[in-house]
Write a protein that holds these residues in place. Structure first.
Motif, mmCIF file in Angstrom:
data_model
loop_
_atom_site.group_PDB
_atom_site.id
_atom_site.type_symbol
_atom_site.label_atom_id
_atom_site.label_comp_id
_atom_site.label_asym_id
_atom_site.label_seq_id
_atom_site.Cartn_x
_atom_site.Cartn_y
_atom_site.Cartn_z
ATOM 1 N N MET A 1 0.845 -1.188 0.000
ATOM 2 C CA MET A 1 0.000 0.000 0.000
ATOM 3 C C MET A 1 0.884 1.243 0.000
ATOM 4 O O MET A 1 1.785 1.380 0.835
ATOM 5 N N THR A 2 0.639 2.145 -0.940
ATOM 6 C CA THR A 2 1.388 3.391 -0.997
ATOM 7 C C THR A 2 0.832 4.377 0.016
ATOM 8 O O THR A 2 -0.378 4.601 0.088
ATOM 9 N N MET A 3 1.714 4.968 0.820
ATOM 10 C CA MET A 3 1.308 5.922 1.843
ATOM 11 C C MET A 3 1.351 7.335 1.259
ATOM 12 O O MET A 3 2.206 7.643 0.419
ATOM 13 N N ARG A 4 0.474 8.189 1.714
ATOM 14 C CA ARG A 4 0.427 9.563 1.225
ATOM 15 C C ARG A 4 1.445 10.399 1.995
ATOM 16 O O ARG A 4 1.281 10.669 3.181
ATOM 17 N N ILE A 5 2.514 10.769 1.305
ATOM 18 C CA ILE A 5 3.604 11.557 1.896
ATOM 19 C C ILE A 5 3.844 12.759 1.003
ATOM 20 O O ILE A 5 3.903 12.641 -0.225
ATOM 21 N N LEU A 40 3.894 -2.591 3.749
ATOM 22 C CA LEU A 40 3.561 -3.970 3.389
ATOM 23 C C LEU A 40 3.348 -4.803 4.642
ATOM 24 O O LEU A 40 4.097 -4.680 5.623
ATOM 25 N N GLY A 41 2.364 -5.666 4.602
ATOM 26 C CA GLY A 41 2.125 -6.582 5.702
ATOM 27 C C GLY A 41 3.041 -7.790 5.640
ATOM 28 O O GLY A 41 3.670 -8.072 4.614
ATOM 29 N N LYS A 42 3.117 -8.511 6.733
ATOM 30 C CA LYS A 42 3.921 -9.735 6.795
ATOM 31 C C LYS A 42 3.486 -10.706 5.691
ATOM 32 O O LYS A 42 2.301 -10.925 5.466
ATOM 33 N N GLY A 43 4.474 -11.261 4.979
ATOM 34 C CA GLY A 43 4.195 -12.217 3.917
ATOM 35 C C GLY A 43 4.018 -11.601 2.545
ATOM 36 O O GLY A 43 3.970 -12.328 1.546
ATOM 37 N N ARG A 44 3.957 -10.270 2.455
ATOM 38 C CA ARG A 44 3.808 -9.609 1.160
ATOM 39 C C ARG A 44 5.165 -9.503 0.462
ATOM 40 O O ARG A 44 6.183 -9.292 1.085
ATOM 41 N N SER A 45 5.156 -9.635 -0.851
ATOM 42 C CA SER A 45 6.384 -9.585 -1.635
ATOM 43 C C SER A 45 6.645 -8.180 -2.167
ATOM 44 O O SER A 45 5.715 -7.476 -2.557
ATOM 45 N N VAL A 46 7.927 -7.800 -2.183
ATOM 46 C CA VAL A 46 8.340 -6.562 -2.832
ATOM 47 C C VAL A 46 8.542 -6.849 -4.315
ATOM 48 O O VAL A 46 8.060 -6.129 -5.180
ATOM 49 N N PHE A 47 9.280 -7.902 -4.613
ATOM 50 C CA PHE A 47 9.382 -8.423 -5.977
ATOM 51 C C PHE A 47 9.752 -9.891 -5.895
ATOM 52 O O PHE A 47 10.188 -10.378 -4.847
ATOM 53 N N THR A 48 9.538 -10.609 -6.965
ATOM 54 C CA THR A 48 9.825 -12.036 -7.005
ATOM 55 C C THR A 48 10.786 -12.335 -8.153
ATOM 56 O O THR A 48 10.958 -11.531 -9.073
ATOM 57 N N SER A 61 11.390 0.485 8.320
ATOM 58 C CA SER A 61 11.091 -0.303 9.515
ATOM 59 C C SER A 61 10.723 -1.712 9.086
ATOM 60 O O SER A 61 10.281 -1.942 7.958
ATOM 61 N N GLY A 62 10.921 -2.654 10.004
ATOM 62 C CA GLY A 62 10.598 -4.046 9.734
ATOM 63 C C GLY A 62 11.760 -4.819 9.146
ATOM 64 O O GLY A 62 12.865 -4.300 8.989
ATOM 65 N N HIS A 63 11.492 -6.095 8.823
ATOM 66 C CA HIS A 63 12.517 -6.982 8.284
ATOM 67 C C HIS A 63 11.967 -7.753 7.082
ATOM 68 O O HIS A 63 10.779 -8.075 7.029
ATOM 69 N N LEU A 64 12.871 -8.055 6.142
ATOM 70 C CA LEU A 64 12.506 -8.796 4.944
ATOM 71 C C LEU A 64 13.525 -9.905 4.713
ATOM 72 O O LEU A 64 14.662 -9.826 5.173
ATOM 73 N N LYS A 65 13.105 -10.927 3.991
ATOM 74 C CA LYS A 65 14.039 -11.989 3.612
ATOM 75 C C LYS A 65 14.267 -11.950 2.109
ATOM 76 O O LYS A 65 13.352 -11.685 1.322
ATOM 77 N N VAL A 66 15.517 -12.183 1.725
ATOM 78 C CA VAL A 66 15.889 -12.328 0.324
ATOM 79 C C VAL A 66 16.130 -13.811 0.100
ATOM 80 O O VAL A 66 16.926 -14.426 0.805
ATOM 81 N N SER A 67 15.453 -14.405 -0.865
ATOM 82 C CA SER A 67 15.550 -15.860 -1.047
ATOM 83 C C SER A 67 15.604 -16.227 -2.522
ATOM 84 O O SER A 67 15.203 -15.451 -3.396
ATOM 85 N N VAL A 68 16.126 -17.413 -2.776
ATOM 86 C CA VAL A 68 16.102 -18.002 -4.109
ATOM 87 C C VAL A 68 15.417 -19.355 -3.991
ATOM 88 O O VAL A 68 15.442 -19.991 -2.937
ATOM 89 N N SER A 69 14.784 -19.782 -5.074
ATOM 90 C CA SER A 69 14.018 -21.025 -5.054
ATOM 91 C C SER A 69 14.465 -21.947 -6.173
ATOM 92 O O SER A 69 14.911 -21.501 -7.234
ATOM 93 N N GLU A 103 10.660 -10.735 0.418
ATOM 94 C CA GLU A 103 9.352 -10.856 1.081
ATOM 95 C C GLU A 103 9.446 -10.336 2.508
ATOM 96 O O GLU A 103 10.441 -10.558 3.212
ATOM 97 N N ALA A 104 8.411 -9.637 2.956
ATOM 98 C CA ALA A 104 8.378 -9.121 4.326
ATOM 99 C C ALA A 104 8.159 -10.267 5.315
ATOM 100 O O ALA A 104 7.243 -11.066 5.144
ATOM 101 N N VAL A 105 9.012 -10.343 6.340
ATOM 102 C CA VAL A 105 8.811 -11.347 7.391
ATOM 103 C C VAL A 105 8.184 -10.717 8.625
ATOM 104 O O VAL A 105 7.804 -11.402 9.577
ATOM 105 N N THR A 106 8.097 -9.391 8.634
ATOM 106 C CA THR A 106 7.327 -8.625 9.614
ATOM 107 C C THR A 106 6.660 -7.503 8.815
ATOM 108 O O THR A 106 7.010 -7.277 7.659
ATOM 109 N N PRO A 107 5.715 -6.784 9.388
ATOM 110 C CA PRO A 107 5.219 -5.595 8.680
ATOM 111 C C PRO A 107 6.383 -4.648 8.401
ATOM 112 O O PRO A 107 7.249 -4.438 9.262
ATOM 113 N N VAL A 108 6.427 -4.079 7.203
ATOM 114 C CA VAL A 108 7.544 -3.219 6.826
ATOM 115 C C VAL A 108 7.049 -1.913 6.216
ATOM 116 O O VAL A 108 5.932 -1.831 5.699
#
Length: 271
Positions: A1-5, A40-48, A61-69, A103-108
């Motif tokens: 979600m884009t915040m109004r700034i 972004l909420g927990k579990g939401r992707s920034v890009f895949t 704020s928050g934490h994200l994981k960078v992963s490969v599959s 992907e966000a592992v906490t709200p970010v």
């Protein structure tokens, strides 16, 4: 979600990020017009993996994981992103799809600067391109250190190193230290390359040895732990002090930020 700034607030936010801090006001203003703040909420992707790079991102704020599959669905977490870190820098300069997913592992909350805005700023200020190259070199060195740790460190050594990073300079006091794990245990285990059961076993072994106490995501580093690993903690702090960081300053009050862990009421905590 884009915040109004507002544009003025985006200008001030960019000025607090070391990568953009020394740019002229005109260039920062141009960058601000290409920037937005995303929640972004927990579990939401920034890009895949497979996406085309669209922006440079700064973690507010928050934490994200960078992963490969793998093709069979296996996942390898290669990095955990924390507040004040940049990502997506290298991807902007390539013309190929992203290899990893974020992907966000906490709200970010993220500050995103569109690719066109970054490239336009690079054309107007050569110093920015040098700082971006330094940021990419720093990240590559960090990944190489992590690969070396995966190859040569035992599981317990990886956990101890993580706890040292989380505790930071406070470990040098030799006193008991209360921490909160910054990410869920199963994500931490995946980052270290083993199962949650293995992580639980290592925590149990360290606890039985009188080094730590674990209650959910709360971990207490005992005096024995701090005395035993104080010299290693000092070495880590010395390395950090001589390594350039491309992160936001501690100042600014736009969003809550943290390092490896933050202290509240005398207790070190992460997000």
């Amino acid at each position: 979600m884009t915040m109004r700034i507002s544009l003025d607030d985006l200008f001030l936010m960019l000025g607090e990020i070391a990568l953009f801090r020394d740019l002229s006001e005109d260039v920062i203003s141009d960058v601000a017009r290409s920037a937005e703040v995303i929640s972004l909420g927990k579990g939401r992707s920034v890009f895949t993996a497979g996406d085309r790079p669209k922006a440079l991102y700064h973690v507010m704020s928050g934490h994200l994981k960078v992963s490969v599959s793998s093709q069979d669905g296996g996942e390898k977490v290669i990095e955990i992103l924390s507040p004040r870190q940049l990502f997506g820098v290298a991807e902007l300069f390539g013309d190929s799809p992203c290899v990893s997913s974020v992907e966000a592992v906490t709200p970010v909350v993220l500050l995103a600067v569109a690719r066109e805005g970054v490239l336009h700023a690079v054309e107007k200020d050569a110093g920015l391109s040098r700082r971006m190259l330094s940021a990419m070199a720093q990240r590559q060195s960090s990944i190489e250190r992590d690969i070396a740790a995966d190859c040569f460190q035992s599981g317990s050594a990886k956990v101890v190193d993580y706890l040292l990073r989380l505790g930071g300079a406070a470990i040098k006091s030799g006193r008991q230290l209360d921490l909160e794990l910054e990410i869920p245990k199963h994500v931490l285990a995946a980052r270290m390359g083993f199962t949650p059961e293995t992580l639980s076993r290592i925590f149990r072994e360290l606890s039985d040895a009188g080094m730590i106490l674990v209650h959910g995501r709360q971990v207490t580093l005992t005096e024995a732990f701090c005395r035993t690993y104080a010299s290693r903690s000092i070495a880590r702090c010395n390395v950090a002090a001589t390594t350039p960081r491309f992160q936001a300053s501690q100042g600014g009050n736009w969003f809550a930020t943290s390092g490896a862990g933050r202290r509240v009421g005398g207790v070190a905590r992460g997000y």
